[in-house]
Design a protein around this motif. Structure first.
Motif, PDB file in Angstrom:
ATOM      1  N   VAL A  66       0.838  -1.202   0.000  1.00 56.09           N
ATOM      2  CA  VAL A  66       0.000   0.000   0.000  1.00 56.09           C
ATOM      3  C   VAL A  66       0.872   1.251   0.000  1.00 56.09           C
ATOM      4  CG1 VAL A  66      -1.660   1.342   1.351  1.00 56.09           C
ATOM      5  CG2 VAL A  66      -1.982  -1.115   1.066  1.00 56.09           C
ATOM      6  N   VAL A  75      -7.030  -3.032   2.242  1.00 58.13           N
ATOM      7  CA  VAL A  75      -7.628  -2.214   1.179  1.00 58.13           C
ATOM      8  C   VAL A  75      -9.048  -1.802   1.565  1.00 58.13           C
ATOM      9  CG1 VAL A  75      -8.435  -2.260  -1.215  1.00 58.13           C
ATOM     10  CG2 VAL A  75      -6.200  -3.208  -0.635  1.00 58.13           C
ATOM     11  N   TRP A  87      -6.816  10.950  -1.710  1.00 61.39           N
ATOM     12  CA  TRP A  87      -7.412   9.776  -1.057  1.00 61.39           C
ATOM     13  C   TRP A  87      -8.212   8.933  -2.045  1.00 61.39           C
ATOM     14  CZ3 TRP A  87     -12.704   8.840   0.510  1.00 61.39           C
ATOM     15  CH2 TRP A  87     -12.841   7.682   1.290  1.00 61.39           C
ATOM     16  N   VAL A  88      -9.038   9.581  -2.865  1.00 57.65           N
ATOM     17  CA  VAL A  88      -9.849   8.835  -3.831  1.00 57.65           C
ATOM     18  C   VAL A  88      -8.957   8.175  -4.887  1.00 57.65           C
ATOM     19  CG1 VAL A  88     -11.613   9.035  -5.622  1.00 57.65           C
ATOM     20  CG2 VAL A  88     -11.876  10.282  -3.467  1.00 57.65           C
ATOM     21  N   THR A 113     -17.048   2.324  -0.037  1.00 61.40           N
ATOM     22  CA  THR A 113     -17.798   2.271  -1.299  1.00 61.40           C
ATOM     23  C   THR A 113     -18.832   1.153  -1.320  1.00 61.40           C
ATOM     24  OG1 THR A 113     -16.264   0.751  -2.412  1.00 61.40           O
ATOM     25  CG2 THR A 113     -15.722   3.106  -2.459  1.00 61.40           C
ATOM     26  N   TYR A 137      -8.803   0.928   4.130  1.00 61.43           N
ATOM     27  CA  TYR A 137      -8.256   2.161   3.560  1.00 61.43           C
ATOM     28  C   TYR A 137      -9.284   2.900   2.704  1.00 61.43           C
ATOM     29  CZ  TYR A 137      -5.084   5.292   1.068  1.00 61.43           C
ATOM     30  OH  TYR A 137      -4.474   6.403   0.543  1.00 61.43           O
ATOM     31  N   PHE A 138     -10.059   2.137   1.909  1.00 64.92           N
ATOM     32  CA  PHE A 138     -10.943   2.835   0.972  1.00 64.92           C
ATOM     33  C   PHE A 138     -12.218   2.069   0.610  1.00 64.92           C
ATOM     34  CE2 PHE A 138     -12.138   3.866  -3.468  1.00 64.92           C
ATOM     35  CZ  PHE A 138     -12.468   5.203  -3.296  1.00 64.92           C
ATOM     36  N   MET A 139     -12.095   0.774   0.257  1.00 65.36           N
ATOM     37  CA  MET A 139     -13.199   0.095  -0.410  1.00 65.36           C
ATOM     38  C   MET A 139     -14.426  -0.107   0.466  1.00 65.36           C
ATOM     39  SD  MET A 139     -12.563  -0.132  -3.502  1.00 65.36           S
ATOM     40  CE  MET A 139     -14.071  -1.003  -3.874  1.00 65.36           C
ATOM     41  N   SER A 146      -5.697   7.369  -4.750  1.00 56.55           N
ATOM     42  CA  SER A 146      -4.897   6.276  -4.188  1.00 56.55           C
ATOM     43  C   SER A 146      -5.783   5.097  -3.795  1.00 56.55           C
ATOM     44  CB  SER A 146      -4.103   6.771  -2.978  1.00 56.55           C
ATOM     45  OG  SER A 146      -4.979   7.234  -1.948  1.00 56.55           O
ATOM     46  N   GLY A 147      -7.021   5.376  -3.354  1.00 53.15           N
ATOM     47  CA  GLY A 147      -7.938   4.296  -2.999  1.00 53.15           C
ATOM     48  C   GLY A 147      -8.288   3.431  -4.194  1.00 53.15           C
ATOM     49  N   ALA A 202      -7.236  -0.516  -4.781  1.00 52.28           N
ATOM     50  CA  ALA A 202      -8.298  -1.476  -5.099  1.00 52.28           C
ATOM     51  C   ALA A 202      -7.935  -2.277  -6.344  1.00 52.28           C
ATOM     52  CB  ALA A 202      -9.620  -0.749  -5.299  1.00 52.28           C
ATOM     53  N   ILE A 219       0.624   4.190  -2.911  1.00 51.72           N
ATOM     54  CA  ILE A 219       0.166   5.563  -2.653  1.00 51.72           C
ATOM     55  C   ILE A 219       1.313   6.571  -2.722  1.00 51.72           C
ATOM     56  CG2 ILE A 219      -1.667   4.676  -1.170  1.00 51.72           C
ATOM     57  CD1 ILE A 219      -0.114   5.708   1.241  1.00 51.72           C
TER      58      ILE A 219
END
Length: 418
Positions: free
Chosen positions: A223, A301, A253-254, A309, A304-306, A256-257, A261, A227
């Motif tokens: 990661v 992951v 952030w978006v 969503t 961090y981001f997913m 790198s997310g 992913a 990033i």
């Protein structure tokens, strides 16, 4: 489509059985056999003897192979009636179709015929035996018969009865007592060696020293590498273009997310590959070790981001890239990271829904020689899996089926619509 088949005598002047069963009384519980008529003097095997005689005659025995086809009824009650093998279908509504001619002109010896295996499950992939989940369903008659045929074939040939079949007989809704069968009574249970937790010294060393590092250090290292580029770009814009950092950080952030992913998707196919339904792997195998590494990366992951969503088209697309069969354009909805444990084992049809924090386990540890088995989970059209429900491999949520929140669906359980 539902299909019935029939062999009709080639000579149309010969009458044929309609297939309808007319009960004449209750079978004796101690034997289950219909008593012979008092005036019956023919040998017990006169039908077999007559058939062999006709096979040896000039021209042998000839049949016409026919099929009846009907659509699968949407109404469960009508479907159950259609699957009742004791009731023929209306020939006016579902006429027989001639498929071909079958000729039999040679008899086998007793030894050769006993070695033959009648197994309805040896079939082309377009045709299947209609399964039943309860003895109360009409399909259970043919389903059970197809299993009993194979069990009896093993018994006739003196072959050991697999332990799985013994368990099936013991745990069946309808108890089957084989104690009266000499072959079944003489069978001894297979000895099961406890090898579930057995592993070599190097597997133990790997699990103690290397695996924890790979599951902790490696995901964060990957990661960090991913990033680094967008972070460096953000800092460059801040220093050179004097852009406010509070505007650049959301973009970072978006961006790198999405990048991590996509890296998770690539890692999935490299480390794990595509598992097949019914596939088994040893618990301490390389494949399981690689899967645990990927699971750690997937968890990171998600944090961090997913996970943010989940419930969106982006999350469904992410699962599809990892092998899931999700009809996104038909309103399928997934709102749980737990659905991505084994993404290729998940299928969600139009309007299907998986609630928040539901767990879809596409694998299970069965303890048979230390193996992990994979099984697909299917959510039918309009099916629903509630929040924090737990679904085991092989579960089918039928069209309109509803698995309530906090519920547990056991392995290969069928969730029906109400």
């Amino acid at each position: 489509m539902y299909v019935k088949f029939k062999l009709r005598p080639y000579d149309e002047s010969i009458g044929e059985d309609s297939g309808k069963v007319k009960p004449i009384g209750i079978l004796p519980p101690e034997t289950g056999a219909i008593p012979r008529a008092e005036n019956e003097t023919r040998p017990l095997l006169f039908l077999a003897d007559d058939f062999q005689r006709r096979v040896n005659s000039p021209g042998g025995v000839r049949y016409i192979f026919q099929l009846q086809v009907r659509p699968v009824p949407h109404d469960e009650a009508i479907s159950d009636i259609a699957l009742d093998c004791t009731k023929p279908w209306d020939e006016n509504e579902f006429p027989y179709i001639d498929i071909g001619e079958i000729s039999i002109d040679q008899n086998l010896t007793s030894q050769e015929s006993e070695r033959l295996e009648f197994n309805p499950f040896l079939r082309c992939h377009e045709v299947d035996v209609i399964r039943a989940s309860s003895c109360a369903q009409s399909a259970s008659i043919d389903h059970g018969r197809s299993l009993i045929y194979e069990i009896c074939q093993h018994l006739r040939n003196g072959e050991p009865l697999p332990e799985a079949w013994r368990i099936f007989i013991e745990q069946s809704d309808v108890k089957v007592d084989l104690s009266g069968c000499p072959m079944a009574a003489a069978l001894e249970k297979n000895e099961v060696k406890e090898v579930t937790l057995e592993r070599t010294w190097y597997q133990t060393s790997w699990a103690i020293f290397a695996q924890p590092l790979l599951q902790t250090v490696l995901p964060y290292f990957l990661v960090g590498l991913i990033i680094f580029a967008p972070l460096n770009w953000v800092l460059f814009l801040k220093d050179t273009k004097k852009f406010p950092l509070h505007w650049l950080l959301p973009i970072f952030w978006v961006t790198s997310g999405i990048m991590v992913a996509l890296a998770c998707v690539v890692a999935k196919w490299i480390l794990v590959g595509k598992k097949k339904e019914g596939e088994t792997v040893l618990l301490w195998s390389k494949g399981v070790f690689m899967d645990t590494i990927w699971q750690a990366f997937r968890t990171l992951v998600g944090d961090y981001f997913m996970e943010m969503t989940s419930g969106s088209v982006l999350f469904g697309l992410w699962m599809k890239l990892m092998g899931s069969e999700i009809e996104l354009n038909q309103g399928a909805y997934v709102d749980s990271m737990g659905a991505a444990l084994n993404p290729e084992m998940v299928g969600i049809e139009r309007g299907g829904c998986v609630g928040r924090e539901a767990l879809l386990f596409g694998h299970i540890y069965e303890g048979d020689g230390g193996k992990v088995k994979f099984g697909k989970i299917r959510v039918g059209e309009g099916g629903f899996v509630g929040s924090r429900a737990v679904v085991m491999p092989g579960v089918i949520v039928e069209t309109g089926g509803n698995l309530s929140a906090l519920s547990l669906a056991m392995k290969e359980e069928i969730i029906k619509s109400r």
